[in-house]
Design a protein around this motif. Structure first.
Motif, PDB file in Angstrom:
ATOM      1  N   ARG A   1     -37.794  55.412 -11.058  1.00  0.00           N
ATOM      2  CA  ARG A   1     -36.867  56.700 -10.671  1.00  0.00           C
ATOM      3  C   ARG A   1     -36.188  57.207 -12.128  1.00  0.00           C
ATOM      4  NH1 ARG A   1     -34.874  51.655 -10.613  1.00  0.00           N
ATOM      5  NH2 ARG A   1     -32.721  51.220 -11.240  1.00  0.00           N
ATOM      6  N   HIS A   2     -36.223  56.612 -13.326  1.00  0.00           N
ATOM      7  CA  HIS A   2     -35.755  57.173 -14.278  1.00  0.00           C
ATOM      8  C   HIS A   2     -36.759  57.979 -15.218  1.00  0.00           C
ATOM      9  CE1 HIS A   2     -32.026  54.958 -13.733  1.00  0.00           C
ATOM     10  NE2 HIS A   2     -32.757  53.828 -13.955  1.00  0.00           N
ATOM     11  N   HIS A   3     -38.032  57.868 -14.648  1.00  0.00           N
ATOM     12  CA  HIS A   3     -39.086  58.494 -15.391  1.00  0.00           C
ATOM     13  C   HIS A   3     -39.489  59.874 -14.487  1.00  0.00           C
ATOM     14  CE1 HIS A   3     -40.001  55.356 -18.053  1.00  0.00           C
ATOM     15  NE2 HIS A   3     -39.362  54.643 -17.207  1.00  0.00           N
ATOM     16  N   VAL A   4     -38.864  60.196 -13.308  1.00  0.00           N
ATOM     17  CA  VAL A   4     -39.549  61.474 -12.532  1.00  0.00           C
ATOM     18  C   VAL A   4     -38.263  62.298 -12.294  1.00  0.00           C
ATOM     19  CG1 VAL A   4     -40.587  62.201 -10.288  1.00  0.00           C
ATOM     20  CG2 VAL A   4     -41.163  60.065 -11.519  1.00  0.00           C
ATOM     21  N   PHE A   5     -38.298  63.688 -12.752  1.00  0.00           N
ATOM     22  CA  PHE A   5     -37.181  64.394 -12.680  1.00  0.00           C
ATOM     23  C   PHE A   5     -37.814  65.850 -12.071  1.00  0.00           C
ATOM     24  CE2 PHE A   5     -36.692  61.709 -16.383  1.00  0.00           C
ATOM     25  CZ  PHE A   5     -35.570  61.009 -15.949  1.00  0.00           C
ATOM     26  N   ASP A   6     -39.311  65.963 -11.873  1.00  0.00           N
ATOM     27  CA  ASP A   6     -39.482  67.455 -11.809  1.00  0.00           C
ATOM     28  C   ASP A   6     -41.205  67.186 -11.710  1.00  0.00           C
ATOM     29  OD1 ASP A   6     -40.791  67.416 -14.205  1.00  0.00           O
ATOM     30  OD2 ASP A   6     -39.071  68.367 -15.122  1.00  0.00           O
ATOM     31  N   PRO A   7     -41.599  68.379 -11.193  1.00  0.00           N
ATOM     32  CA  PRO A   7     -43.218  68.487 -10.839  1.00  0.00           C
ATOM     33  C   PRO A   7     -43.963  67.976 -12.034  1.00  0.00           C
ATOM     34  CG  PRO A   7     -42.215  70.338  -9.710  1.00  0.00           C
ATOM     35  CD  PRO A   7     -41.317  69.704 -10.837  1.00  0.00           C
ATOM     36  N   VAL A   8     -43.534  68.324 -13.135  1.00  0.00           N
ATOM     37  CA  VAL A   8     -44.211  67.759 -14.572  1.00  0.00           C
ATOM     38  C   VAL A   8     -44.312  66.206 -14.669  1.00  0.00           C
ATOM     39  CG1 VAL A   8     -44.655  68.091 -16.846  1.00  0.00           C
ATOM     40  CG2 VAL A   8     -44.199  70.267 -15.542  1.00  0.00           C
ATOM     41  N   THR A   9     -43.255  65.751 -14.438  1.00  0.00           N
ATOM     42  CA  THR A   9     -43.073  64.402 -14.622  1.00  0.00           C
ATOM     43  C   THR A   9     -43.791  63.538 -13.403  1.00  0.00           C
ATOM     44  OG1 THR A   9     -40.697  64.548 -14.039  1.00  0.00           O
ATOM     45  CG2 THR A   9     -41.115  64.516 -16.442  1.00  0.00           C
ATOM     46  N   GLY A  10     -43.424  64.322 -12.380  1.00  0.00           N
ATOM     47  CA  GLY A  10     -44.058  63.750 -11.191  1.00  0.00           C
ATOM     48  C   GLY A  10     -45.587  63.632 -11.345  1.00  0.00           C
ATOM     49  N   GLU A  11     -46.230  64.736 -11.633  1.00  0.00           N
ATOM     50  CA  GLU A  11     -47.542  64.512 -11.735  1.00  0.00           C
ATOM     51  C   GLU A  11     -48.286  63.760 -12.812  1.00  0.00           C
ATOM     52  OE1 GLU A  11     -51.474  67.603 -12.850  1.00  0.00           O
ATOM     53  OE2 GLU A  11     -49.527  68.319 -12.294  1.00  0.00           O
ATOM     54  N   ALA A  12     -47.419  63.588 -13.970  1.00  0.00           N
ATOM     55  CA  ALA A  12     -47.795  62.526 -14.911  1.00  0.00           C
ATOM     56  C   ALA A  12     -47.560  61.065 -14.462  1.00  0.00           C
ATOM     57  CB  ALA A  12     -46.908  62.811 -16.132  1.00  0.00           C
ATOM     58  N   ALA A  13     -46.513  60.751 -13.635  1.00  0.00           N
ATOM     59  CA  ALA A  13     -46.326  59.536 -13.037  1.00  0.00           C
ATOM     60  C   ALA A  13     -47.614  59.212 -12.041  1.00  0.00           C
ATOM     61  CB  ALA A  13     -44.933  59.331 -12.141  1.00  0.00           C
ATOM     62  N   TYR A  14     -47.923  60.222 -11.432  1.00  0.00           N
ATOM     63  CA  TYR A  14     -48.675  60.068 -10.224  1.00  0.00           C
ATOM     64  C   TYR A  14     -50.419  59.521 -10.953  1.00  0.00           C
ATOM     65  CZ  TYR A  14     -46.744  61.279  -5.747  1.00  0.00           C
ATOM     66  OH  TYR A  14     -46.035  61.296  -4.599  1.00  0.00           O
ATOM     67  N   ARG A  15     -50.569  60.324 -12.180  1.00  0.00           N
ATOM     68  CA  ARG A  15     -51.777  60.175 -12.782  1.00  0.00           C
ATOM     69  C   ARG A  15     -51.926  58.684 -13.352  1.00  0.00           C
ATOM     70  NH1 ARG A  15     -55.092  64.211 -12.641  1.00  0.00           N
ATOM     71  NH2 ARG A  15     -54.313  66.222 -11.912  1.00  0.00           N
ATOM     72  N   LYS A  16     -50.615  58.317 -14.102  1.00  0.00           N
ATOM     73  CA  LYS A  16     -50.626  56.986 -14.761  1.00  0.00           C
ATOM     74  C   LYS A  16     -50.649  55.813 -13.486  1.00  0.00           C
ATOM     75  CE  LYS A  16     -47.350  58.001 -18.273  1.00  0.00           C
ATOM     76  NZ  LYS A  16     -45.861  57.855 -18.660  1.00  0.00           N
ATOM     77  N   LEU A  17     -50.158  56.199 -12.556  1.00  0.00           N
ATOM     78  CA  LEU A  17     -50.255  55.216 -11.421  1.00  0.00           C
ATOM     79  C   LEU A  17     -51.975  55.110 -10.711  1.00  0.00           C
ATOM     80  CD1 LEU A  17     -47.159  55.991  -9.113  1.00  0.00           C
ATOM     81  CD2 LEU A  17     -47.396  54.121 -10.552  1.00  0.00           C
ATOM     82  N   ALA A  18     -52.374  55.868 -10.771  1.00  0.00           N
ATOM     83  CA  ALA A  18     -53.767  56.120 -10.166  1.00  0.00           C
ATOM     84  C   ALA A  18     -54.651  55.225 -11.363  1.00  0.00           C
ATOM     85  CB  ALA A  18     -54.208  57.555 -10.098  1.00  0.00           C
ATOM     86  N   ALA A  19     -54.399  55.643 -12.589  1.00  0.00           N
ATOM     87  CA  ALA A  19     -54.925  55.096 -13.602  1.00  0.00           C
ATOM     88  C   ALA A  19     -55.031  53.437 -13.511  1.00  0.00           C
ATOM     89  CB  ALA A  19     -54.692  55.694 -15.254  1.00  0.00           C
ATOM     90  N   MET A  20     -53.662  53.112 -13.674  1.00  0.00           N
ATOM     91  CA  MET A  20     -53.459  51.685 -13.355  1.00  0.00           C
ATOM     92  C   MET A  20     -54.140  50.854 -12.138  1.00  0.00           C
ATOM     93  SD  MET A  20     -49.529  51.129 -13.973  1.00  0.00           S
ATOM     94  CE  MET A  20     -48.706  52.398 -14.881  1.00  0.00           C
ATOM     95  N   GLY A  21     -54.523  51.570 -11.232  1.00  0.00           N
ATOM     96  CA  GLY A  21     -55.307  50.948 -10.085  1.00  0.00           C
ATOM     97  C   GLY A  21     -54.380  50.968  -8.809  1.00  0.00           C
ATOM     98  N   PHE A  22     -53.317  51.644  -8.687  1.00  0.00           N
ATOM     99  CA  PHE A  22     -52.601  51.836  -7.460  1.00  0.00           C
ATOM    100  C   PHE A  22     -53.154  52.567  -6.480  1.00  0.00           C
ATOM    101  CE2 PHE A  22     -49.219  50.387 -10.331  1.00  0.00           C
ATOM    102  CZ  PHE A  22     -48.275  49.713  -9.357  1.00  0.00           C
ATOM    103  N   ASP A  23     -52.958  52.083  -5.042  1.00  0.00           N
ATOM    104  CA  ASP A  23     -53.949  52.800  -4.110  1.00  0.00           C
ATOM    105  C   ASP A  23     -52.737  53.750  -3.276  1.00  0.00           C
ATOM    106  OD1 ASP A  23     -56.390  50.957  -3.857  1.00  0.00           O
ATOM    107  OD2 ASP A  23     -54.857  49.481  -3.824  1.00  0.00           O
ATOM    108  N   GLY A  24     -51.549  53.532  -3.677  1.00  0.00           N
ATOM    109  CA  GLY A  24     -50.611  54.384  -3.036  1.00  0.00           C
ATOM    110  C   GLY A  24     -49.161  54.110  -3.208  1.00  0.00           C
ATOM    111  N   LEU A  25     -48.198  54.403  -2.497  1.00  0.00           N
ATOM    112  CA  LEU A  25     -46.928  54.422  -2.692  1.00  0.00           C
ATOM    113  C   LEU A  25     -46.147  54.702  -1.206  1.00  0.00           C
ATOM    114  CD1 LEU A  25     -45.265  57.324  -4.810  1.00  0.00           C
ATOM    115  CD2 LEU A  25     -47.391  57.419  -3.547  1.00  0.00           C
ATOM    116  N   GLU A  26     -44.959  54.329  -1.397  1.00  0.00           N
ATOM    117  CA  GLU A  26     -44.007  54.762  -0.326  1.00  0.00           C
ATOM    118  C   GLU A  26     -43.391  56.022  -0.518  1.00  0.00           C
ATOM    119  OE1 GLU A  26     -41.943  50.989   1.381  1.00  0.00           O
ATOM    120  OE2 GLU A  26     -41.291  50.920  -0.557  1.00  0.00           O
ATOM    121  N   ASN A  27     -43.111  56.934   0.486  1.00  0.00           N
ATOM    122  CA  ASN A  27     -42.332  57.733   0.295  1.00  0.00           C
ATOM    123  C   ASN A  27     -42.450  59.167  -0.492  1.00  0.00           C
ATOM    124  OD1 ASN A  27     -39.424  58.356   1.630  1.00  0.00           O
ATOM    125  ND2 ASN A  27     -38.830  58.679  -0.462  1.00  0.00           N
TER     126      ASN A  27
END
Length: 263
Positions: free
Chosen positions: A11-37
């Motif tokens: 929650r302390h890393h996502v504030f807008d679409p730019v940081t949101g997209e960066a977070a999604y790309r990090k999660l996908a690169a780590m091997g996450f399959d998805g998320l809640e909400n």
């Protein structure tokens, strides 16, 4: 088995679409399959977020919604492709008595009816206070009142392993206890002993949040129970990280993939 994320962890890393997209790309690169909400703080337009999720191969496994706004909550869930809608924890003042738990169960049943009629279920997520026991009921816990007095066709339960442990409970026992009432999602949150005590609402204990596999929970038994009862999503959640939140998530998912053999 899919590994997801409870987005409260970042929650302390996502504030807008730019940081949101960066977070999604990090999660996908780590091997996450998805998320809640979805990443609520990113403030994506729904179609833009869906496009990015599809591009990265990420799935939304459940959504959080307001039971007082069934139309809005169901619309969000339908857009995300899930029929599971999570609700917030019951009010703290209701957790102090048997009557409070019973009243909340009635309220939850009532609020869940329009969702159930439309093919959705409300999912209740625990903290520690639900495991308060009541002498007048022979030591029955508040969580059991919720289980027994809510409608199984309307309400399911999402176990948070940390808060069960913080309340002195065994996540494995409670996973098996709710096997016929479980949400498809379990929160994989590590419980670790610290040298300081913190209040849980039912007493002070020496705990801290940690990466999965770096604390005191018997994760091999948790995974065995999850497989036994048909859990579909293992969602990592770490409320607080001592370093970078994404580094902590990487440690957790690596342990789950490599040591727990969740593939």
């Amino acid at each position: 088995m899919p590994i997801g994320l409870a987005p409260f962890s970042i929650r302390h890393h996502v504030f807008d679409p730019v940081t949101g997209e960066a977070a999604y790309r990090k999660l996908a690169a780590m091997g996450f399959d998805g998320l809640e909400n979805g990443l609520r703080g990113a403030n994506f337009a729904p179609d833009e977020e869906k496009k990015l999720l599809n591009e990265l191969g990420l799935t939304v496994c459940d959504v959080w919604g307001d039971p007082n706004d069934p139309e809005g909550a169901m619309k969000r869930a339908e857009a995300a492709g899930t029929n599971i809608i999570c609700v917030g924890t019951m009010p703290g003042d209701m957790m102090r008595s048997v009557e409070g738990f019973q009243a909340y169960a009635r309220w939850l049943n009532d609020k869940a009816k329009p969702f159930a009629d439309a093919g959705f279920k409300l999912s209740y997520h625990n903290h520690a206070q639900e495991f308060r026991n009541f002498a007048q009921l022979g030591g029955k816990r508040g969580y059991e009142i919720l289980l027994e007095e809510t409608d199984p066709d309307r309400v399911v339960f999402c176990i948070d392993t940390f808060w069960v442990s913080a309340a002195g409970g065994d996540p494995v026992y409670w996973l098996r206890r709710i096997k016929d009432r479980t949400s498809p999602v379990v929160h994989f949150k590590e419980y670790s002993i610290d040298d300081r005590s913190y209040d849980t609402g039912i007493g002070s204990i020496p705990w801290r949040f940690a990466e999965v596999g770096q604390g005191n929970i018997n994760w091999h038994e948790v995974v065995a129970a999850c497989r036994e009862i048909g859990i579909q999503w293992y969602c990592i959640e770490q409320d607080l990280a001592r370093g970078d939140a994404f580094d902590s998530l990487k440690t957790s998912i690596n342990y789950m993939r490599n040591d727990l053999k969740i593939v």
